[in-house]
Structure formats: structure tokens, C-alpha cells
Write an enzyme that holds these catalytic residues in place. Structure first.
Site, mmCIF file in Angstrom:
data_model
loop_
_atom_site.group_PDB
_atom_site.id
_atom_site.type_symbol
_atom_site.label_atom_id
_atom_site.label_comp_id
_atom_site.label_asym_id
_atom_site.label_seq_id
_atom_site.Cartn_x
_atom_site.Cartn_y
_atom_site.Cartn_z
ATOM 1 N N GLU B 29 0.836 -1.213 0.000
ATOM 2 C CA GLU B 29 0.000 0.000 0.000
ATOM 3 C C GLU B 29 0.869 1.260 0.000
ATOM 4 O O GLU B 29 1.879 1.334 0.696
ATOM 5 C CB GLU B 29 -0.851 -0.018 1.282
ATOM 6 C CG GLU B 29 -1.786 1.166 1.449
ATOM 7 C CD GLU B 29 -2.629 1.056 2.736
ATOM 8 O OE1 GLU B 29 -2.304 0.223 3.606
ATOM 9 O OE2 GLU B 29 -3.620 1.798 2.849
ATOM 10 N N LYS B 96 -9.197 2.559 -2.669
ATOM 11 C CA LYS B 96 -9.540 1.911 -1.394
ATOM 12 C C LYS B 96 -10.937 2.352 -0.948
ATOM 13 O O LYS B 96 -11.258 3.539 -0.975
ATOM 14 C CB LYS B 96 -8.493 2.308 -0.359
ATOM 15 C CG LYS B 96 -8.581 1.606 0.980
ATOM 16 C CD LYS B 96 -7.388 2.035 1.856
ATOM 17 C CE LYS B 96 -7.318 1.318 3.188
ATOM 18 N NZ LYS B 96 -6.111 1.718 3.962
ATOM 19 N N CYS B 132 -5.539 -3.116 2.087
ATOM 20 C CA CYS B 132 -5.485 -3.166 3.555
ATOM 21 C C CYS B 132 -6.866 -3.292 4.203
ATOM 22 O O CYS B 132 -7.504 -4.330 4.088
ATOM 23 C CB CYS B 132 -4.722 -1.942 4.054
ATOM 24 S SG CYS B 132 -3.992 -2.157 5.697
#
Lengths: 523, 523
Positions: B29, B96, B132
Site C-alpha cells: 500500500e 480503497k 489493507c
């Protein structure tokens, strides 16, 4: 018409009821905890304490309505709420809908958002409740009028920064334009670590006219009568507007006073060098705590000019501050002797200058420890920006009044303070600034003049401009790149700095969160 | 089957392509900025730099696909994104969807959320991208399978804390159960201020079996072949699992090494007292930077036992650290003399003890300044919790390796480190701990034994228990109340403490944000 008391403070409602004959008192956002409670909001026990306080208020307050702000836990979520307390019980509750999570605010870390308007009735007038950020977001005004409200109450914990007043009025005007209703805006007064809440509560009528403006920085309760069409009160038509220097100075005084008093210090101590920063800090401390509760320590070295000592004593006397003189030669020479193997024969660097500054830090902390007083550091924002300060030396202390004040603003504040009474000798204002850590040292030996440094810092730190943009404003490339590099490199010092009052829109605190470890370079 | 390279680091893809013959490399990330970039994300220029880097990668990398993470600005919003780079251009981009904003995370301060799945094709296998937190939230797995994916790639900057590994595996299992597809989980390795990223990248198959687990704390690229049904690789079937002491010790070593090296220090210096905290800190420093890059300074006073000096020298020799001995009597006596008017005739308090500690701080900072080395502080979490430390004294320094290590864990880590090679004399482990700032002083004079103190601290700080709950565990009321009061009162010291490696779920750093000014009391 309803009689509304705007409580720019956290006091019992007795005066609002008995003396002002108000129908309702409005308290600020998160009345019961203060703002911001930060991670205390994550402690389950906080909600027991809040509920106990609410129960006590319900039990004890009669014959007047209250609007009180508090954090509310419900089914595992936490809301930033306010309630109407009437006839001994919580009658209606509103949950803040718009949660600020930028700048100094972290409300999404804690709170869930409410999703609807809340209208209460006072003397048959329907009133929408809202909290702080709600009126900064388009749609809240329309939602309130759709829900049938004719007036809006807005509870705030709105921290001060320069020009915030104009921004608040713009936000209020937008919401009034959307909702076509008057707004009663109540803000708190007080200092909380780095934030100062400046009060200045406002009532704006349905035409967007500011009908009432409570004084800034004054804790008090104000009575206003209003309905949808009319706003009435007995205060002066328009408040005295402070010039920027006075406004900033008052914010600093309030910040220092509240930090010292709320943390139970017996007074304050500071190093008085004869320079302009410590002169201003001493004046703020004396105005905040009373000269009799402040002590100043002169700590001359061989590099200290006679006039520095003379001026420091003049300042202390003018402010009625007790002063002591403790030369640093003894400890400094003892360190040099202990460290001669480390230092002798090595090229000159800042090691010895730092030892001098740290000797002063040790002496001042001894005063603070022995007397139970708060050590105020005297550094300004320009120095903190470029790291022109010694960790554990002049940076030692519990609170840094000038942390967000540029050097040029230090001069302006001194000159303004001297218009009240001449406490800072003119020579201190006129002399070229010096750290006096080496022979004939001047700030301008290692830094550009503050007339050049300060605008570069403001552009880079407060406006996020690139070096390229700053150079395009007419500054020398080499100077800009050096300054930017110093700002970037000195994050580690700022991380260990004492808190200080936030004055600008971008202080070195909750509103500027940079990593220390970073390869980021803009040139 | 596709050949996937898990890049547990930020290196050029040459090895993945030429040596491992991978089809695709997955980076962690925010590959291009590191994590967390904090308020650098608010600087407009960051996005020019990111775009320049992306263009360069597109131009230079051929014959292999890359998945790269970076912050992406689009129409005034910022996204935490990753892109497939293929044949010299950005082919697909995922934003994300779930932004953590709790604990050490502040992603809602910066990022807007994406709102859809993203499926890429590699060798005709459809693969969902995720970042994540996405896999920690129910629904992401189902969304991916609804979108037709057969495999999921998950890019991480997942900071280490104790037991984090088990939590990650639980999150992966939930997402696999929802999606019925294998997940390739790639995490970064490295230290960034207070956070350590421990690697330990994982491939879990569609049955929830952990098929591959990369070593913790090792920067490397790992090749795994997989399709929806099969996962293949040539690494050992199961990784060596470190015991907690080793795992924590390695996290500390990595944290210290990366802080020192990324901030360009030439080495480290620390005060070696003969006590157990400085012994452990010295071992960590030597293991992180090499004994030849660490210097230790003994600074005995009249209260220092002979065996303290002897043991300090034994430790330095065992770690091949150069040591110096600089007694503090000279500077200490000079301060006493300078301050005799302040101190003489007043009741005894901590003023003089603090002056001793601050003399040591000045000496150590002189080493740090003169040599360009990082001063490591040696205090532990138990001390930081109750304020058993001197600001600008033993707290002086740039990095605090043991900041999140309780005293009891200090003992466990020392004993574990000695199993590798005996560097800490047994006597140091066995002696009752003392600050040696007063005659015959022991920690137990002013603090309860660590066997009592540490569990109280853990309950109050890490689990937010109330004093009442802690007392119900069998601790004395008076002891619990005193400890809780000390924790609350010493926030001001922690605010000026050096950063240190986060080890627990609640360190004194980004994950515990308490006001200094606070009337909050739980008893």
C-alpha cells in the site's frame, strides 16, 4: 418572543433564570466535557460520568429550559449530541450530522453522524437544534426549514484563529440564506492545551443582519429576545472590534492563563534575556497571571551585553515581576572541563552554544520544580520553523506562548502592548535580534532578515506553496531552498516542543502533522 | 497458474522479472510515498512528484505487470489507490473503499472512499484488487466474487503490534469465507517514526488454508504460483514462528535501525548506567547499527554503586561498544552553587535529583551534537506511564527504543537476548532496579513492585479499565488510585517525549491522544 440566554461559559443557570428571566439557556458544544476531549471519548467510564451529571442537572434545574452539549453513547456508537432539558428530564436530543475531520479536528475518530433535523418548541415557536460544523455545510438550513423550524440554535466549540470571525459570519449568512430564519450562535470561552475558544457569540436575523455580537474572550451570559422576525437586546448595537494585535494578544493571555490555572500551577517562571521574545512573553505572563505570580531569571554569560541585563531588569520592574540573576559561567565551565576530550581539537560547531542554552534550561527547570510554577518558553514561530532553538535548552518548558507568533508579529504585539503602558524598553524593540551564544552574534548571521524569512515561512507552512511558487514571488532561490530544507529537517525538534496557543490557520500542533522520517523534498 | 511476486519491499522489479520470471509483482500500500505520509498528503506538490514517478515507471518497466500503491488526486478529492501498470501504461486503477480512522490511523483526514470493486485480468484469470482495511470489513469478499473475480490481491501497510499476526489471519479467513477465493496479502517491511511494518506477507487459499507465509522483518521478493484452486511455491511449508520475545526484539531492532538510517545519523549514543534498561537499549542499538557505530557514556555520581560502573563496562565490552566515563560531580556542584539561594533551607523534593538527570542529558546531547549521532533514551513504558523520568534529563534524546516496553518485558527481552550471546551480566538482571539519584534509592521506594504496577498500567492504559474494575481484579484500592492519578498527571511529560517503536495495541503515540489540560478523573 422568547428570552434566550447565550451562555458563553459553563456556569450554573441560576443567573439566566433568576436575574435575566430567560426562557431557555443555550450552552456551548460538548458543554459537559469541554472540547476536544480527544481519546477520553474512548474510555467507557466517561459515559457513566456524563450520565451522572445529566441526572444531577435534571434533578436540580427547574423553571428554565436548558440546551446542553455532551457525548452520547448509544448501541456501541458515540454521538456529539445536545439535549433540551425541561421539567427535570431530557425531552429531545439532537445528534450532530456533520463531523469535521480536518485541520485541528478529528471527530470521525470518535463520533457517528446523526441523520436528521431536530425541532423543539419554546413558547410555541419551533426551533431547530444544530451543532458547530452543521452550519458550515450546505443543506442544514434547508433541512431545518423543511422540518418546520422558524429559528435555529447552534452550539459551538469553535477554536480561534486569525480571521475566524469573518469566516463564521460567512457560514452563518449561508445558512440563513438557505433557511430564512434567525440563528443563535453560542461559542465557548477558554483555553484547552493549544486551542483558544474566543466566544464572540452571535445572533443573526433572517435577513442575514448581525443583530448581536457578544464580546470576544469574555465569559458571561447574554440575554436576547427573539422570534422569527425580530431580535431585541439591551447591549450596544455593535461590539467594539479589536485590532488584530489586540485580538491576538488577548488570545495569548487567555491561552496562558487557562493552561496555568486549569493545570494548577502556582505561577510562572521564565528566562528574561533582554531580547524581544522574552520581553513579550513576560508581558503576556504578567497580564495573564498577575506580575506577583511570575518570576524572571536573568542568566547572563560572557556573551551577554550589559544593555541586555539592564533592559531585562527594566522590563521586570515595569511588570512588577520579581527577578533573579544567575550567571551560567560556573556550570558552563564545569561542562567544558568534563567534556574537554570530546570537544578539544574538533572543528567549531553548535555543541558549545547548545551547552550554554541547556545550562539555562537546567536552571529554569530547577525554579519550576522548586516553586511548582510553569516554565514558559520564549521562542517564536519563525525560530521553531527553522530549528533556531536548542532542544532541552531554550525549548525547555511546559508552555510556549509565542509558538505560533512570527518574529514580525512579535514586534507588532510589543508595540501594541506598549500603547497600554510602556513595559518593553524601546531599545529592546530597536536592537538587532541576537541569541547571544557567541561573540557579537546576530540572528542575521545565520538567517535571512525576518522581513524575508517570515513571508517565505508563511507561504511554505501556512499556504503549502512550493519553493517554485515562493521564488516566483521574488525571493532568491538559494534562500528559499535553504529555508524550506530547514523547515523540513527540524520536524524532530518541533515534535518535542511544548504546546502553545494556536493563532494562525496552520500552527505547529494538531493542524500540522508531518512525519519526522521523510525523504520528501519539493526541490 | 500465474506467477505472482510478493514484494515485501520497495525495490525495482528487475529481480521479479529476470530471475523469478514472475508475471506480475505486487507492491505494498502507498508504495510510492511510504506509510503514513500524514499531512504531506495535503501538499499539492506531492501529486506532481507521484505522477512523475508513475510516468518514469511506465517508461522504464517492460515485460512484467506491476501493482503499485500511491495517493491519487482527482477532481479535488484524494484517494488511496493502486494501479495495474502494464505495457508502459496505467491500465486499471482501484480506490480503497474502507478507510481506517481509529487507533494509529487517520485516513478520513485525507482520503475519499472508492465505491466499487476493480477486477483485472492476468493470463485470463480475473483478479480483484483491494487495499489493507478493505479485507477487514465484511462485504469486500462478496463484492469481489459478485464482480467475477477468482483471486484477490490485497496491498498492505499494516503496522506491527503484538498478536497482530493472528488478527490478520482472522481477517483473511473472513474474506476468504465470503469470497471463496484465494487472497495474496502483501505487507511492507520497515520502520517509520513510531510504526514498524513487519512484512509476513501471506497467501491463503480458497479453503482458508495459509499456504505461504513470508518471513517477518525480512525485505525480499517472494514468488508464488496460483490460480483459483491451487497455490504453489518452493519455500518451507510453514515459516519459523518466533516466540514473542524474539518477535518484539526484532521489531525494536528494525525500528531503531530504520529511524537512525533513514534520518541519516552516523550512529547512536546512549547513557549506560549499569541498570537493566540501558543494558537492553545498548544491545538493541548494537544489533541494529553495529557495535562500532554506537557509543556509550557512563556518568557516575556519588550515588552510583561501583558494581553499576563495572557492569556497564562489561556490557559495553560484550557489545563491542566504545565507552567513556564522565562523572557529573563537576557540573552538578556548579549548579548547586549557582542555585543555593533557590534551594538552601527549602524542604527536600525532586529538584536536586532532576538536576543530576539533566546534567547527564546535557553531556549526552553534547556527544550527539559533536558526533552527529542519534541519542537513544533508555526509559521504558512503565516509567513513561507514571512519569518516573526527568524531562530534559533521562528523557533527552531523539528516539526511545523501550517507550512501549513494560519493565517486566524488559526483563524477558534481556533474558532472551542473552540466549543468543551473554551480553547483559546476570547481576544487572538480578539487582533491584534503582534510578541512583539519591542514597540507597530503589524504584520500590516510590513505586509498587513492577509485578503489581505493570498489570495495573496495562489494564488502565491498554484496556481502558476503570479503577473499580482494576481493584476488582485484586489490587489494593490506594495503589490503583495512586497509579491512575500518576498516569493522568504525567501526560505533559509524554507530550515532550521522543518517539519510540510501537509494540502494544496502545502505545503512547498516535494511538493514545489525551489532552494535557483535563479535569477527568475516574475515581
Amino acid at each position: 418572543m422568547i428570552r434566550v440566554a447565550l451562555a458563553q461559559l459553563n456556569l450554573p443557570p441560576r443567573r439566566a433564570r433568576d436575574e435575566l428571566k430567560a426562557d431557555i439557556v443555550i450552552y456551548p458544544e460538548l458543554t459537559l466535557t469541554g472540547y476536544p476531549p480527544e481519546d477520553l471519548l474512548l474510555r467507557p467510564h466517561l459515559y457513566e460520568l456524563v450520565n451522572r451529571a445529566l441526572a444531577k442537572i435534571c434533578q436540580q434545574v427547574v423553571d428554565i429550559d436548558l440546551i446542553i452539549g455532551y457525548p452520547r453513547r448509544d448501541k456501541g456508537k458515540i454521538f456529539n449530541s445536545c439535549s433540551l432539558i425541561r421539567n427535570g428530564k431530557i425531552e429531545t436530543t439532537y445528534d450532530k450530522q456533520h463531523l469535521p475531520n480536518y485541520n485541528v479536528f478529528d471527530e470521525k475518530r470518535y463520533f457517528a453522524s446523526g441523520d436528521q433535523a431536530c425541532v423543539i418548541n419554546v413558547k410555541d415557536i419551533p426551533i431547530a437544534l444544530s451543532i458547530c460544523e452543521d452550519i458550515w455545510v450546505a443543506g442544514t438550513g434547508k433541512q431545518a426549514s423543511d422540518a418546520g423550524a422558524e429559528i435555529m440554535f447552534n452550539l459551538n466549540a469553535s477554536p480561534y484563529h486569525q480571521d475566524k470571525r469573518d469566516e463564521r459570519i460567512d457560514a452563518l449568512k449561508s445558512t440563513v440564506a438557505e433557511s430564512q430564519m434567525p440563528i443563535v450562535y453560542v461559542n465557548m470561552v477558554g483555553g484547552q492545551d493549544e486551542l483558544v475558544f474566543d466566544g464572540g457569540s452571535i445572533v443573526m436575523d433572517a435577513n442575514g443582519q448581525q443583530c448581536f455580537h457578544a464580546p470576544d474572550f469574555v465569559e458571561d451570559v447574554y440575554l436576547v429576545e427573539l422570534d422569527q422576525h425580530t431580535v431585541r437586546h439591551d447591549y450596544p448595537a455593535s461590539p467594539r472590534i479589536m485590532i488584530p494585535e489586540e485580538h491576538i494578544y488577548q488570545a495569548l493571555v487567555l491561552g496562558v492563563r487557562d493552561y496555568a490555572q486549569k493545570n494548577h500551577f502556582k505561577g510562572a517562571v521564565l528566562g528574561l534575556s533582554g531580547g524581544i521574545d522574552s520581553a513579550l512573553t513576560a508581558a503576556i505572563a504578567a497580564d495573564a497571571l498577575g506580575g506577583e505570580n511570575v518570576e524572571a531569571v536573568l542568566m547572563p554569560s560572557r556573551y551577554t551585553a550589559d544593555m541586555s541585563n539592564e533592559d531585562a531588569i527594566l522590563e521586570a520592574d515595569a511588570l512588577k515581576i520579581k527577578h533573579y540573576s544567575i550567571p551560567i559561567a560556573g556550570p558552563f565551565n564545569a561542562f567544558r572541563e568534563s567534556l574537554h576530550e570530546l570537544i578539544d581539537g574538533t572543528p567549531k560547531d553548535t555543541t558549545e552554544e547548545n551547552i550554554q542554552a541547556r545550562c539555562r534550561g537546567v536552571i529554569l527547570m530547577a525554579f519550576s520544580n522548586k516553586r511548582g510554577t510553569l516554565l514558559l518558553t520564549t521562542g517564536n514561530k519563525s525560530e521553531m520553523s527553522v530549528g533556531y532553538a536548542t532542544l532541552y535548552g531554550d525549548m525547555a518548558g511546559g508552555f510556549a506562548p509565542l509558538k505560533d507568533i512570527s518574529k514580525l508579529m512579535v514586534y507588532r504585539l510589543c508595540e501594541w502592548r506598549n500603547t497600554l503602558s510602556p513595559v518593553i524598553p524601546q531599545r529592546v524593540i530597536d536592537r538587532p535580534p541576537s541569541a547571544e551564544l557567541a561573540p557579537d552574534q546576530k540572528d542575521s548571521d545565520s538567517l535571512p532578515p525576518y522581513e524575508i524569512l517570515d513571508p517565505i515561512l508563511e507561504a511554505y507552512i501556512e499556504r503549502d506553496e512550493t519553493p517554485e511558487q515562493i521564488i516566483a514571488r521574488g525571493f532568491e532561490q538559494a534562500v528559499v531552498e535553504r529555508i524550506v530544507m530547514l523547515v523540513d529537517r527540524n520536524e524532530y525538534k518541533r515534535r518535542q516542543a511544548a504546546p502553545g496557543v494556536r493563532i494562525t490557520k496552520r500552527a505547529f500542533g494538531r493542524d500540522r502533522r508531518y512525519p519526522i522520517t521523510s525523504g520528501y523534498r519539493e526541490f
